[in-house]
Design a protein around this motif. Structure first.
Motif, short mmCIF file in Angstrom:
data_model
loop_
_atom_site.label_atom_id
_atom_site.label_comp_id
_atom_site.label_asym_id
_atom_site.label_seq_id
_atom_site.Cartn_x
_atom_site.Cartn_y
_atom_site.Cartn_z
N TYR A 236 2.34 -5.38 3.31
CA TYR A 236 1.50 -5.54 2.16
C TYR A 236 2.18 -6.17 1.20
O TYR A 236 3.47 -6.13 0.79
CB TYR A 236 1.22 -3.96 1.84
N THR A 239 0.36 -2.59 -3.51
CA THR A 239 -0.20 -1.26 -3.15
C THR A 239 -0.34 -0.61 -4.44
O THR A 239 0.48 -0.53 -5.53
CB THR A 239 0.68 -0.25 -2.37
N GLN A 241 -3.63 2.24 -6.74
CA GLN A 241 -4.70 3.28 -6.31
C GLN A 241 -6.08 3.00 -6.80
O GLN A 241 -6.22 2.66 -7.92
CB GLN A 241 -4.31 4.67 -7.06
N VAL A 319 -6.41 0.40 -0.15
CA VAL A 319 -6.18 0.89 -1.62
C VAL A 319 -7.47 1.55 -2.17
O VAL A 319 -7.34 2.32 -3.01
CB VAL A 319 -6.06 -0.26 -2.67
N TRP A 322 -6.94 5.01 -1.28
CA TRP A 322 -5.61 5.55 -1.71
C TRP A 322 -5.73 6.15 -3.08
O TRP A 322 -5.91 5.79 -4.30
CB TRP A 322 -4.62 4.48 -1.86
N SER A 327 -0.58 5.79 -1.63
CA SER A 327 -0.11 4.28 -1.87
C SER A 327 1.41 4.03 -1.96
O SER A 327 1.91 3.10 -1.87
CB SER A 327 -0.76 3.99 -3.25
N ARG A 328 2.10 5.11 -2.31
CA ARG A 328 3.63 5.06 -2.62
C ARG A 328 4.23 4.84 -0.91
O ARG A 328 5.26 4.33 -0.82
CB ARG A 328 4.10 6.34 -3.05
N HIS A 339 4.55 -2.38 -5.98
CA HIS A 339 3.84 -1.19 -6.13
C HIS A 339 3.68 -0.52 -7.66
O HIS A 339 4.61 -0.47 -8.26
CB HIS A 339 4.57 0.07 -5.31
N ASN A 341 3.05 2.38 -9.76
CA ASN A 341 3.16 4.17 -9.99
C ASN A 341 3.47 4.64 -11.07
O ASN A 341 3.94 3.87 -11.78
CB ASN A 341 3.77 4.44 -8.55
#
Length: 514
Positions: A236, A239, A241, A319, A322, A327-328, A339, A341
């Motif tokens: 990917y 990533t 959410q 996603v 997610w 997602s992590r 990513h 987060n």
């Protein structure tokens, strides 16, 4: 997430004794960001509270008799009980005050429901409540929290209003302008990335140093991510959410939309109301463009509504199902370049890898930068939009107005201790709470905190550009509608225009029926 029954929470007393404090902020990894909800219920829970006085002055002198009060906190506080209590003692909490910690659920909806039950029932304890910034305002609107502006000396409330992160203070302030909560810590998302993978795509440490504080556009971000995806054997590119849950409406979509200059209700000045008398602006072009951008990231440049300039096919369709942890996982296991987060994830991904204890992480190969932007603030129509926007999470300390005068008096002493700058730095080290004063992020002590201390410049930019969700008494109803319509648009089930037209109609109905 840890899901404990907060009504049967662990209770621990305060016997203060000497001990060795745990090093590092790894405790933050135990639970997810404070703003995230499971999306259950409407959060309203009835009107009014008990018969407590919410705005009478409180005796702020230290009590002369021994007294025990309860603090409704979370499992992370209970797990680090000795360190936290020692930090309170070091910050000046009198020895005759005992704090009994109730470890509530890590699922924020469960805590909200428990507090509603306690406060509506007029229960005297807990005296102090650790309250999610995402749903403090509904409790304020129901007159269920002590009015700190009316009850505390001005030096305490002035410190909060003048020295704490402005966005955090806004989520603890009532429509009357008074303060009803003391921010404990804010939470800000950032973009994490793999430096090693980006080096393979031709980028250098000079680039990484620049990215730490200078946000890049979504156009540049998508192009760079695609280059790294093509240059490495990973699954990917990006990533994040986008499930149908509170995290989409409060946070990911809020960031995408605001970074393009869009808004739910015509800008920051209308975030907290007045309900039913504010413009609904989700059909405007900046909001539509943010949806088109995300669709391009997921479905590619051939999508019917792809946004020009965005490089596509860097985010998986997964996603759309997610939340934070799903997602992590691909990023932490080495299968993603970028990513989005919360800080808890930085602590996990920035750890040093170790085969001996199965410790995953990338050490200093983890990079962190602010969220990308769609337009600059100068290009945005609404003040406070555009630029590297980060959704605001975090928690406050509030007071139960139903508590006795003696309990409130002791509670004030705890609040005073928690305003101490060293206490706030201690909590950053012990648990990973970002200090509520932005100036503390510039301190040498904060920079020395293991792992997350390396990334303070990016976190400070995020904090300075934080956007709260539009929390009012009707937001729990509106949030579900937002996440459903946005997810449908991202999933190609509706056009961006149709999804936002449908959403605008639903928001209008909720606002007018409030």
């Amino acid at each position: 997430m840890v899901d404990a029954d907060s009504s049967k929470g662990k209770r621990t007393g305060v016997s203060r004794r000497n001990f060795v404090k745990a090093a590092g902020a790894s405790g933050v990894a135990v639970g997810l960001a404070g703003c995230i909800s499971t999306g259950g219920g409407d959060g309203d829970g009835g009107n009014g509270g008990g018969d407590g006085d919410t705005d009478t002055p409180i005796n702020t002198e230290a009590p002369t008799e021994d007294i025990t009060i309860q603090w409704a906190a979370d499992t992370r506080i209970a797990d680090a009980e000795e360190e936290v209590l020692q930090a309170l003692s070091d910050a000046g909490l009198p020895d005759n005050i005992t704090v009994d910690i109730i470890a509530g659920s890590q699922v924020t909806d469960n805590r909200q429901a428990q507090y509603q039950q306690w406060l509506s029932g007029g229960r005297e304890e807990p005296t102090l409540l650790m309250m999610d910034s995402g749903w403090t305002i509904p409790f304020i609107a129901r007159n269920q929290l002590q009015n700190l502006s009316q009850s505390l000396p001005s030096e305490m409330t002035d410190a909060i209003n003048n020295e704490y992160f402005e966005a955090s203070v806004a989520t603890a302030t009532g429509s009357d302008g008074d303060l009803y909560g003391q921010p404990l810590f804010p939470d800000f998302p950032t973009m994490q990335y793999r430096k090693d993978l980006l080096r393979n795509a031709g980028y250098t440490d000079d680039d990484f140093e620049t990215w730490a504080t200078e946000s890049m556009s979504w156009e540049e971000f998508s192009a760079i991510t695609k280059e790294a995806l093509d240059a490495n054997d990973v699954q990917y590119g990006y990533t994040f959410q986008a499930n149908v849950y509170e995290g989409l409406s409060c946070c990911d979509f809020n960031e995408f939309m605001t970074s393009y200059g869009g808004a739910y209700f015509g800008g920051r000045e209308n975030l907290f109301g007045p309900v039913g008398d504010r413009p609904i602006t989700v059909e405007e072009e900046p909001v539509i463009n943010s949806i088109r951008m995300v669709r391009t990231l997921i479905h590619g440049e051939d999508d019917e509504y792809a946004l020009d300039g965005i490089t596509g096919n860097i985010a998986p369709e997964a996603v759309l199902q997610w939340t934070e942890e799903p997602s992590r996982q691909p990023f932490t296991t080495g299968n993603a370049v970028m990513h989005r987060n919360w800080p808890y994830s930085i602590v996990i991904n920035g750890a040093e890898p170790s085969a001996e204890n199965d410790q995953t992480g990338f050490g200093e190969d983890l990079g962190v930068m602010p969220i990308p932007y769609g337009v600059t603030p100068d290009e945005a129509e609404y003040e406070g939009t555009g630029g590297p926007v980060a959704a605001l999470g975090g928690w406050h300390l509030t007071m139960n107005p139903n508590s006795s005068d003696e309990q409130k008096q002791a509670g004030v002493q705890v609040m005073k201790a928690m305003q101490d700058e060293q206490f706030q730095l201690d909590m950053f080290r012990i648990i990973g709470w970002i200090p509520p004063r932005p100036t503390l992020l510039d301190s040498d002590e904060a920079a020395e905190v293991d792992i997350i201390g390396r990334y303070l410049p990016a976190l400070k930019v995020a904090g300075e550009n934080a956007i709260p969700r539009p929390v009012t008494v009707v937001w729990p109803q509106e949030s579900g509608r937002v996440s459903q319509e946005v997810n449908a648009a991202y999933a190609q089930e509706k056009s961006p225009e149709q999804a936002m037209a449908d959403l605008a109609s639903q928001l209008e109905q909720i606002e007018q029926n409030a």
